[in-house]
Enzyme design. Sequence first.
Site, short mmCIF file in Angstrom:
data_model
loop_
_atom_site.label_atom_id
_atom_site.label_comp_id
_atom_site.label_asym_id
_atom_site.label_seq_id
_atom_site.Cartn_x
_atom_site.Cartn_y
_atom_site.Cartn_z
N PRO A 1 0.84 -1.21 0.00
CA PRO A 1 0.00 0.00 0.00
C PRO A 1 0.87 1.25 0.00
O PRO A 1 1.78 1.39 0.81
CB PRO A 1 -0.79 -0.14 1.30
N GLU A 2 0.59 2.17 -0.93
CA GLU A 2 1.35 3.41 -1.03
C GLU A 2 0.46 4.56 -0.56
O GLU A 2 -0.62 4.34 -0.03
CB GLU A 2 1.83 3.61 -2.47
N ARG B 1 1.96 -10.71 6.25
CA ARG B 1 3.43 -10.76 6.32
C ARG B 1 4.00 -10.12 7.57
O ARG B 1 5.20 -10.18 7.82
CB ARG B 1 4.02 -10.13 5.06
N ARG C 1 21.75 14.36 -5.67
CA ARG C 1 21.61 12.94 -5.95
C ARG C 1 22.09 12.61 -7.36
O ARG C 1 21.60 13.18 -8.34
CB ARG C 1 20.14 12.52 -5.84
N HIS D 1 -4.00 -14.07 10.67
CA HIS D 1 -3.34 -12.90 10.10
C HIS D 1 -3.90 -11.59 10.62
O HIS D 1 -3.51 -10.52 10.16
CB HIS D 1 -3.45 -12.91 8.57
#
Length: 277
Positions: free
Chosen positions: A2-3, A113, A157, A95
């Site tokens: 999920p973002e 997870r 960067r 879960h």
Amino acid sequence: MPELPEVEVTRRSVAPRLEGARVRAVRTGAALRWPLGTEPASLVGLRIGPLQRRGKYIWLPLLDDAGAVQGGLLLHLGMSGSLALLDAAPAPGKHEHFDLVTDAGTLRLTDPRRFGAVVWSPALDAGMAARLLARLGHEPFDPALTPALLRERLQRRSVPIKTALLAGDIVVGAGNIYACEALFAAGIDPRTPANTLSLARCEKLLAAVRDTLARALELGGSTLRDFRDAHGMSGAFQDQAGVYGREGQPCHRCGSTVQRLVQGQRSTFFCAKCQRR
């Protein structure tokens, strides 16, 4: 994973019911990434304040009856987590690792997870919450994030621009699918060194990031495997992707073949003709 759009969609789907609700009980299951940080019983009786999002975290402030903040819970969905607000919660499965039982329903975290987290902190800018949020970049829709500021940060960067976007310490929210789509919309090759982008290209990129995330929010995020909002609804952004997941298919713009490469162990999809270094 999920973002930002999926997390914001989740926040919006639970906030109207949860805000003002009183905590009746707290259940913890198998250990998540970090311990809760307080005794569950200490949260009982408090009320939930206005929910906020920072990056991919959701903050649930907890208030006493006088409205004073008594800390809060910082939630992260990890790699595969989801939240559901249940009227009548069945017995938790293997879960389902956290329940916040309120008089407006049970907020349940399901995380196969176990990379997610529910952490108590005395405030959003103190304790564990402050440590977890310290390195996050600007929110994508923050007016303080200008093309000039973006270029200034990218000048430091030399990594590929896709890698710089995914790092999240310049701007949050451009996760893998959204970084691919924003770079496609801006016409920038994902392999372009971040410090070579001109101000004009940074302006296009920032506009593309904002437009991509706004469209994702309108469409309920992306469901690539099992993301659902708190009402069980899937996202639909992936159905409108220009390049993501379309390796070997024709580009919608020019007809060239969409390509795939691996950057930082993540798949990057792009059109070599439409996107220039």
